[in-house]
Design an enzyme around this catalytic site. Structure first.
Site, PDB file in Angstrom:
ATOM      1  N   HIS A   1       1.282  -0.001 -10.152  1.00 23.49           N
ATOM      2  CA  HIS A   1       0.377  -0.872  -9.387  1.00 23.49           C
ATOM      3  C   HIS A   1      -0.014  -2.109 -10.198  1.00 23.49           C
ATOM      4  O   HIS A   1      -1.207  -2.416 -10.390  1.00 23.49           O
ATOM      5  CB  HIS A   1      -0.885  -0.111  -8.956  1.00 23.49           C
ATOM      6  CG  HIS A   1      -1.548  -0.730  -7.758  1.00 23.49           C
ATOM      7  ND1 HIS A   1      -2.340  -0.007  -6.882  1.00 23.49           N
ATOM      8  CD2 HIS A   1      -1.546  -1.996  -7.269  1.00 23.49           C
ATOM      9  CE1 HIS A   1      -2.795  -0.803  -5.928  1.00 23.49           C
ATOM     10  NE2 HIS A   1      -2.329  -2.014  -6.151  1.00 23.49           N
TER      11      HIS A   1
ATOM     12  N   GLU B   1      -2.803   7.688  -6.698  1.00 21.28           N
ATOM     13  CA  GLU B   1      -2.607   6.920  -7.928  1.00 21.28           C
ATOM     14  C   GLU B   1      -3.564   7.413  -9.008  1.00 21.28           C
ATOM     15  O   GLU B   1      -4.772   7.476  -8.775  1.00 21.28           O
ATOM     16  CB  GLU B   1      -2.814   5.418  -7.659  1.00 21.28           C
ATOM     17  CG  GLU B   1      -1.752   4.842  -6.746  1.00 21.28           C
ATOM     18  CD  GLU B   1      -1.889   3.330  -6.543  1.00 21.28           C
ATOM     19  OE1 GLU B   1      -2.906   2.741  -6.991  1.00 21.28           O
ATOM     20  OE2 GLU B   1      -0.967   2.735  -5.964  1.00 21.28           O
TER      21      GLU B   1
ATOM     22  N   ARG C   1       0.839  -1.189   0.000  1.00 23.87           N
ATOM     23  CA  ARG C   1       0.000   0.000   0.000  1.00 23.87           C
ATOM     24  C   ARG C   1       0.877   1.242   0.000  1.00 23.87           C
ATOM     25  O   ARG C   1       1.825   1.341   0.782  1.00 23.87           O
ATOM     26  CB  ARG C   1      -0.908   0.013   1.242  1.00 23.87           C
ATOM     27  CG  ARG C   1      -1.898  -1.124   1.298  1.00 23.87           C
ATOM     28  CD  ARG C   1      -2.870  -1.063   0.123  1.00 23.87           C
ATOM     29  NE  ARG C   1      -3.561   0.205   0.132  1.00 23.87           N
ATOM     30  CZ  ARG C   1      -4.691   0.423   0.804  1.00 23.87           C
ATOM     31  NH1 ARG C   1      -5.247  -0.564   1.482  1.00 23.87           N
ATOM     32  NH2 ARG C   1      -5.280   1.601   0.772  1.00 23.87           N
TER      33      ARG C   1
END
Length: 532
Positions: free
Chosen positions: A276, A258, A229
């Site tokens: 990611h 993000e 995270r």
């Protein structure tokens, strides 16, 4: 059933949900009208883009489960879902292999300067000396968090000949010893690691755990990997440590924002950044979609909670064994609430026998559901029963006695209290799956807990049973079972023993019949009880 799939999942996952009389709405069919589709939906499946907030859930009438194809549930308002009685499930282990492999790939990329080597080659440069790397063999890998991903990373790191030291307060020493992992305090992991990999969820305790103070505790030249995270890192503090050379490099797959628009890490040469993609493999995407579809289907068909984040999860086998006691708990609670008239303040449950060794949250919620649903417009279920009770200021207590009591293998007791008034019932599951009442307010009585009952409290004098039978017969009410009990012990001279009767009848009992039963001189209370 109607299942709304708000974001793309694998074709095999969609096909799994295509059952007779089930409607599956795919992302292409939603056409920007998700809220309208959810008004009549039983289930919703999302990934990470759709924000399932309180406003979206406001007008749902039938929604029972939200499935998140993936691990994080930040895009789902868990509290709002719980208040609405909606189970929320995720798939925490389905992409574990993909994330673990990506973690090792990033470690190798840092150790061997692979990104820079690729750039130089594409620029037509043959530079070997500046690209001399290091081996993973013999290095110490510090792992923070030994969940599914952390354990998979450890297995692969061992194959590279790495020493592994880890911190996780919720894993047993015996398990990690078998995997060749040394458990240590977090500060010891920081100090020992040549590579540090984060594999914890986001909690108030873990948010910002990589900060200026924790970075100082790490050895000079350490390499950091974060595929968990973005919020675990103070990006400014990490960037400063990288610029000063305290950290040799970092590999980051996740960011607090993000896509990252203002991250200080983006411009640093000793940072490898990926968008990611830790869980983004064809195999993992297939797995998470199929897994959440399977979990949603199992819940809709059988009521089994798997990987639920707002209600205790159980396996199919556990649920099958537990289900008769869930029914028992709900019916005992419903019986107790209908038999008593006091305002409720406290509910206490006691588990005796082998059920005392189970995860009893679902049994507890079933009992609370049975009690609350006799009086509330807001219907409780196995997901929100405890939450509704808490919002109304009701105290719930639980106690356990592993050894069996009475003649039954396991006994469930429920006590309600209001001021000085208390009412207690006990029940058991007999003959495999039949819920039975065993005890009411100190009086032993065995009666079925099903459909229509008449509950009577009376003085133990001759003729009461005959009068009850006569009245019921006159009104055409057939008696299926007549259970009697009276208070044990010796009586003082001149006093009368208290007794109860639980009469199982065919069909509902009209109020005029109850009024006639109350006119029997010895009868002190007559109540119609309906159990479903």
């Amino acid at each position: 059933m109607k299942i709304v799939i708000a974001e793309k999942i694998s074709v095999s996952a969609v096909d799994l949900l295509r059952e007779p009389r089930w409607t599956v709405v795919t992302p292409e069919q939603i056409d920007g009208k998700l809220a309208g589709q959810l008004e009549s939906a039983d289930a919703l499946i999302v990934r990470s883009a759709v924000q399932v907030n309180a406003d979206l859930l406001e007008n749902t009438r039938k929604l029972r489960v939200i499935g998140r194809a993936g691990v994080g549930v930040d895009n789902i308002d868990i509290d709002a879902a719980t208040r609405k009685g909606i189970a929320v499930m995720n798939t925490p282990g389905a992409n574990a292999i993909a994330v673990a492999e990506h973690t090792l790939a990033l470690m190798l990329a840092m150790a061997r300067h692979l990104c820079r080597a690729n750039e130089l080659m594409h620029a037509g440069k043959w530079e070997k000396k500046s690209l001399q790397g290091t081996e993973l063999r013999g290095k110490t890998l510090g792992i923070v968090g030994l969940g599914r991903v952390g354990m998979e990373v450890a297995k692969r790191a061992r194959a590279f000949g790495m020493e592994i030291v880890a911190h996780d307060p919720f894993v047993s020493a015996a398990v990690v010893r078998e995997q060749g992992i040394r458990l240590a305090k977090l500060e010891e992991v920081y100090a020992a690691a040549d590579y540090l990999s984060l594999h914890v969820g986001l909690t108030p305790q873990t948010a910002g755990m990589i900060n200026a103070e924790s970075l100082k505790k790490m050895k000079r030249g350490v390499r950091l990997v974060n595929c968990a995270r973005g919020e675990l890192m103070d990006e400014a503090a990490l960037a400063q440590a990288l610029q000063k050379g305290h950290l040799a490099s970092a590999a980051v797959d996740v960011f607090a924002e993000e896509p990252p628009k203002h991250s200080p890490l983006a411009s640093l040469e000793n940072v490898i950044a990926t968008p990611h993609i830790g869980g983004s493999t064809h195999e993992a995407q297939e797995a998470v979609g199929y897994q959440i579809a399977l979990q949603v289907k199992e819940y809709l068909k059988h009521g089994v909670f798997q990987n639920a984040v707002n209600v205790p999860s159980v396996s199919h086998d556990e649920y099958v064994e537990m289900q008769p006691y869930i029914v028992l708990a709900e019916r005992l609670g419903a019986f107790l609430a209908q038999a008593s008239e006091a305002t409720l303040e406290e509910i206490s449950l006691r588990y005796s026998g082998h059920i005392a060794e189970w995860k009893t949250d679902l049994i507890r919620n079933a009992a609370v559901k049975g009690i609350l649903n006799q009086a509330l417009d807001e219907k409780a279920n196995l997901v929100n029963a405890a939450s509704i009770a808490a919002s109304r200021g009701l105290e719930i207590h639980e106690a356990r006695k592993p050894k069996s009591s009475g003649g039954a293998g396991s006994v469930l007791s429920i006590l309600t209290r209001s001021g000085s008034e208390e009412h207690l019932v006990k029940g058991a599951v007999l003959h495999g799956n039949t819920p039975r009442l065993l005890h009411v307010d100190g009086i032993e009585v065995e009666a079925p807990l099903e459909r229509n009952l008449i509950y009577l409290r009376n003085r133990d004098v001759p003729g009461v049973i005959g009068k009850i039978g006569t009245i019921l017969g006159k009104h055409g009410i057939n008696i299926a079972d007549f259970s009697l009990g009276r208070r044990a012990g010796n009586l003082q001279e001149g006093t009368q023993r208290q007794a109860i009767a639980v009469v199982h009848v065919d069909g509902k009992v009209p109020e005029p019949v109850l009024a006639e039963l109350r006119k029997i001189p010895a009868v002190q209370q007559a109540k119609a009880i309906r159990l479903v």
